[in-house]
Scaffold this motif. Structure first.
Motif, PDB file in Angstrom:
ATOM      1  N   ASP A 536     103.765 -14.994  14.258  1.00  0.00           N
ATOM      2  CA  ASP A 536     105.205 -14.889  14.464  1.00  0.00           C
ATOM      3  C   ASP A 536     106.002 -15.659  13.416  1.00  0.00           C
ATOM      4  OD1 ASP A 536     104.732 -13.389  16.787  1.00  0.00           O
ATOM      5  OD2 ASP A 536     104.477 -15.226  17.980  1.00  0.00           O
ATOM      6  N   LYS A 537     105.296 -16.338  12.503  1.00  0.00           N
ATOM      7  CA  LYS A 537     105.997 -17.093  11.460  1.00  0.00           C
ATOM      8  C   LYS A 537     106.272 -16.212  10.248  1.00  0.00           C
ATOM      9  CE  LYS A 537     104.001 -21.565  12.762  1.00  0.00           C
ATOM     10  NZ  LYS A 537     103.172 -22.714  12.303  1.00  0.00           N
ATOM     11  N   GLU A 538     107.269 -16.627   9.503  1.00  0.00           N
ATOM     12  CA  GLU A 538     107.607 -15.876   8.299  1.00  0.00           C
ATOM     13  C   GLU A 538     106.603 -16.182   7.208  1.00  0.00           C
ATOM     14  OE1 GLU A 538     111.515 -15.423   6.108  1.00  0.00           O
ATOM     15  OE2 GLU A 538     112.155 -15.982   8.117  1.00  0.00           O
ATOM     16  N   THR A 539     106.192 -15.151   6.469  1.00  0.00           N
ATOM     17  CA  THR A 539     105.284 -15.330   5.335  1.00  0.00           C
ATOM     18  C   THR A 539     106.063 -15.151   4.046  1.00  0.00           C
ATOM     19  OG1 THR A 539     104.702 -12.993   5.424  1.00  0.00           O
ATOM     20  CG2 THR A 539     103.288 -14.521   6.637  1.00  0.00           C
ATOM     21  N   PRO A 540     105.628 -15.772   2.970  1.00  0.00           N
ATOM     22  CA  PRO A 540     106.332 -15.623   1.693  1.00  0.00           C
ATOM     23  C   PRO A 540     106.295 -14.180   1.202  1.00  0.00           C
ATOM     24  CG  PRO A 540     104.258 -16.779   1.405  1.00  0.00           C
ATOM     25  CD  PRO A 540     104.471 -16.657   2.866  1.00  0.00           C
ATOM     26  N   PRO A 541     107.285 -13.794   0.391  1.00  0.00           N
ATOM     27  CA  PRO A 541     107.347 -12.403  -0.082  1.00  0.00           C
ATOM     28  C   PRO A 541     106.119 -11.980  -0.882  1.00  0.00           C
ATOM     29  CG  PRO A 541     109.416 -13.563  -0.523  1.00  0.00           C
ATOM     30  CD  PRO A 541     108.433 -14.582  -0.051  1.00  0.00           C
ATOM     31  N   GLU A 542     105.531 -12.935  -1.605  1.00  0.00           N
ATOM     32  CA  GLU A 542     104.372 -12.572  -2.435  1.00  0.00           C
ATOM     33  C   GLU A 542     103.113 -12.336  -1.625  1.00  0.00           C
ATOM     34  OE1 GLU A 542     104.916 -17.131  -2.772  1.00  0.00           O
ATOM     35  OE2 GLU A 542     106.161 -15.316  -2.617  1.00  0.00           O
ATOM     36  N   ALA A 543     103.130 -12.657  -0.307  1.00  0.00           N
ATOM     37  CA  ALA A 543     101.955 -12.445   0.544  1.00  0.00           C
ATOM     38  C   ALA A 543     101.901 -10.978   0.954  1.00  0.00           C
ATOM     39  CB  ALA A 543     102.005 -13.353   1.755  1.00  0.00           C
ATOM     40  N   SER A 544     101.507 -10.147   0.047  1.00  0.00           N
ATOM     41  CA  SER A 544     101.474  -8.705   0.278  1.00  0.00           C
ATOM     42  C   SER A 544     100.326  -8.318   1.195  1.00  0.00           C
ATOM     43  CB  SER A 544     101.342  -7.967  -1.058  1.00  0.00           C
ATOM     44  OG  SER A 544     101.094  -6.593  -0.850  1.00  0.00           O
ATOM     45  N   PRO A 545     100.519  -7.381   2.130  1.00  0.00           N
ATOM     46  CA  PRO A 545      99.420  -6.925   3.003  1.00  0.00           C
ATOM     47  C   PRO A 545      98.258  -6.311   2.228  1.00  0.00           C
ATOM     48  CG  PRO A 545     101.553  -6.238   3.873  1.00  0.00           C
ATOM     49  CD  PRO A 545     101.801  -6.784   2.508  1.00  0.00           C
ATOM     50  N   GLU A 546      98.540  -5.805   1.000  1.00  0.00           N
ATOM     51  CA  GLU A 546      97.467  -5.195   0.211  1.00  0.00           C
ATOM     52  C   GLU A 546      96.423  -6.207  -0.260  1.00  0.00           C
ATOM     53  OE1 GLU A 546     100.643  -4.516  -0.143  1.00  0.00           O
ATOM     54  OE2 GLU A 546     100.612  -2.439   0.612  1.00  0.00           O
ATOM     55  N   LEU A 547      96.770  -7.491  -0.198  1.00  0.00           N
ATOM     56  CA  LEU A 547      95.805  -8.503  -0.626  1.00  0.00           C
ATOM     57  C   LEU A 547      94.646  -8.640   0.349  1.00  0.00           C
ATOM     58  CD1 LEU A 547      98.217 -11.374  -1.787  1.00  0.00           C
ATOM     59  CD2 LEU A 547      97.104  -9.643  -3.199  1.00  0.00           C
ATOM     60  N   VAL A 548      94.879  -8.296   1.618  1.00  0.00           N
ATOM     61  CA  VAL A 548      93.885  -8.512   2.665  1.00  0.00           C
ATOM     62  C   VAL A 548      92.925  -7.326   2.712  1.00  0.00           C
ATOM     63  CG1 VAL A 548      93.507  -8.931   5.112  1.00  0.00           C
ATOM     64  CG2 VAL A 548      95.538  -9.875   3.981  1.00  0.00           C
TER      65      VAL A 548
END
Length: 627
Positions: A536-548
């Motif tokens: 529920d916390k905000e993630t930084p913009p650079e934390a793209s879902p494609e990295l996972v």
């Protein structure tokens, strides 16, 4: 309550003490009868395979037994004849070396500043004989009137024995060993003839109710004992041959005697071979004016024993005896006290028989625990016991020894995780004190950091009290974050290179998740962890879902976390639809949880161990080209 408990335990303790004292008294006072019978049974284990082989060739039971006993008799007589002949030859040649012996004893006495000369008893008399004044007669004595008088030597001789008296004296000295040998061979013959009957009687006595289990136990015990005795006999024979050939090449007299003595004395654990080595080295020092032959003799014994003890014995029977080294020493002391030199030779076989019996007879289980080579505690129990003592260093040493042949994932599955479950039982029950909890927590943290390589020897980490924080898992995670950054690494990484792990349900699940992260990182996989609150916390913009590339949800209580696991898998499927979703279920190995009801259709893979999930992650990332 305590009075009733005492009233029940005190009589049983007294009965145990009385029973132990009775057994010891029977062993001591009945040794004249028990020693021949015991020797016969030990020989039967050695000869039984040979008798069976003769029976397979078509010989009858009686013929096979008589042939086997005859072979043993001839072998023992040959060994005895060799020893007597060689000892006689050595005794005849010793006067030739008297000057050499005297010279070396005098040299050693000078080096030790007269210590050897001050020895008393037989050793001192022997040294005085070689180094003292060897005058032919007593010294003259000065009388009161000034005259000198030489004392007259008086020798007392017993009258010559008559023929029958001489025969009786010889018979009295020879009869006891002949009587013992006769009893041994008579009992041996009947034991071999009634081998099947004795086995059936023992099965009936030990547990006739479960015929299959008892038969398997008796057969396994007999084969184990026979294999050990035959292997020990062959190893000792080979050692004696090596010593004989080596001493013969060196030119030492009576080499056959020392080879035979080595083979025989090696049945005495630990000290037997060195008794033969000492005697042979002394003879070599007496023969050679220098010290070269003595040093070469000692070196030969040392080299042969190292090769045999460290190379041959472990491969043949080093791990099949079932005896710990301390139990071998203690048993040698005990049996030599009860039965003398014969007990010393039989100490290892007798103790082995007791340990094998304890493996299959519940009443004798204490013998296997006390004298067996198997550890009294399992590795998880040992881990938890050391953690309660705060001895993290010993846990790490044991773990590194285990990981010489296993991976970190296998260690965590087989040792660390079961130990954590043992600790969790005490945490839940509240049966652990705050001090013990602090020790356990600190030890677990130290061990996980040491095994995962996150702390180097030059870097000492100052840890706050884990009891004032959010648990062991969170403490480890925060320490890793302090090293790798707030987001556990950079976001400037290739797409599909991150494995995201999440623990469900409890702080214990957070610890299991942190262990998984460190296992994956040890294999050069960019693993990171998060909690349910972090979703529920905000993630930084650079934390793209494609990295996972992979999301792995971890549960240590799958039966209670089943609904939460399914719900979280569904949510992660919606938020990260392009990656794989794994479920790692780590139930307690002590509860035998039935996980058939835990079905997760939205999971791409369900693992039951760290090793399996590691293998699945590696395959998935290799398939995507990110590993």
């Amino acid at each position: 309550m305590s009075d009733s408990l005492t009233s029940r335990t005190l009589p049983s303790a007294v009965a145990g003490l009385v029973g132990t004292a009775t057994v010891l008294a029977l062993l001591y006072f009945g040794r004249d009868v028990l020693i021949p019978i015991t020797l016969a049974f030990i020989f039967s284990f050695l000869i039984a395979p040979f008798v069976r082989a003769l029976r397979h060739l078509g010989l009858g039971q009686t013929t096979s037994v008589c042939t086997g006993v005859l072979v043993v008799t001839v072998t023992l007589l040959a060994i005895g004849a060799v020893i007597i002949q060689q000892v006689g030859m050595m005794g005849a040649s010793l006067p030739q070396y008297q000057d050499t012996i005297a010279s070396k004893i005098e040299t050693l006495d000078q080096l030790t500043r007269g210590t050897l000369g001050s020895l008393g008893g037989p050793a001192g008399q022997l040294i005085e004989h070689f180094t003292g004044d060897n005058a032919d007669g007593p010294a003259p004595v000065l009388q009161n009137d000034g005259s000198v008088k030489t004392p007259v030597l008086v020798e007392i001789h017993e009258p010559a024995l008559k023929p029958f008296q001489l025969l009786a004296k010889v018979a009295s000295s020879v009869w006891p060993p002949l009587e013992t040998a006769g009893i041994v061979f008579v009992v041996l013959i009947f034991v071999l003839l009634e081998h099947e009957s004795l086995r059936d009687r023992f099965i009936r006595l030990a547990g006739g109710g479960d015929l299959r289990a008892t038969t398997i136990a008796v057969n396994d015990a007999g084969e184990r004992l026979s294999r050990f005795f035959i292997s020990q006999f062959l190893v000792n024979l080979a050692t004696g041959l090596a010593i004989w050939l080596g001493l013969s090449l060196m030119g030492l007299g009576q080499a056959l005697l020392w080879g035979t003595m080595t083979a025989v004395l090696r049945f005495i654990p630990y000290v037997g071979v060195w008794m033969a080595a000492f005697c042979a080295t002394v003879l070599a020092a007496a023969i050679d004016p220098g010290w070269t032959m003595a040093l070469m003799t000692l070196g030969l014994f040392l080299a042969v024993e190292i090769i045999v003890a460290q190379t041959i014995e472990p491969k043949l029977y080093g791990h099949t005896t079932g005896l710990s080294p301390l139990s071998v020493v203690v048993s040698a002391i005990f049996w030599s006290w009860i039965w003398g030199p014969v007990g010393l030779v039989l100490s290892t076989p007798l103790t082995l028989c007791l340990v094998v019996a304890g493996r299959y007879i519940r009443a004798l289980k204490v013998l296997e625990i006390m004298f067996g080579e198997l550890p009294a505690l399992t590795m998880p129990q040992n881990f938890y016991q050391r953690a309660l003592s705060g001895d993290a260093h010993e846990i790490v040493t044991s773990a590194k020894r285990y990981m010489q042949h296993k991976s970190l994932a296998e260690y965590c599955d087989g040792v660390l995780l079961p130990a954590l479950h043992l600790a969790s039982f005490d945490f839940k029950d509240g049966s652990i004190t705050p001090v013990e909890e602090e020790k356990v927590s600190g030890s677990i943290i130290a061990v996980i950091e040491a095994l995962s390589g996150s702390v180097k020897w030059w870097k000492k980490r100052k840890r706050p009290s884990v009891l004032k924080r959010g648990g062991i898992g969170r403490e480890l995670r925060e320490q890793r974050i302090s090293d790798s950054g707030e987001w556990q690494g950079s976001f400037d990484v290739p797409a599909g290179s991150v494995v995201l792990s999440m623990g469900l349900g409890s702080s214990y699940a957070e610890l299991a998740t942190e262990i998984l992260v460190r296992i994956l990182r040890e294999q050069k996989i960019d693993a990171r962890s998060m909690s349910l609150e972090d979703l529920d916390k905000e993630t930084p913009p650079e934390a793209s879902p494609e990295l996972v590339s992979i999301v792995c949800l971890v549960s240590v209580d799958p039966l209670n976390d089943c609904a939460l696991m399914a719900q979280t898998l569904e949510r992660m499927r919606q938020e990260l639809p392009n990656c794989k979703h794994f479920a790692l279920l780590l139930p307690s190995p002590f509860e035998n949880a039935d996980l058939k009801t835990c079905v997760f259709p939205t999971a791409d893979h369900v693992s039951r161990s760290y090793e399996d999930v590691l293998h699945s992650c590696q395959l998935a990332m290799k398939g995507s080209g990110t590993l």
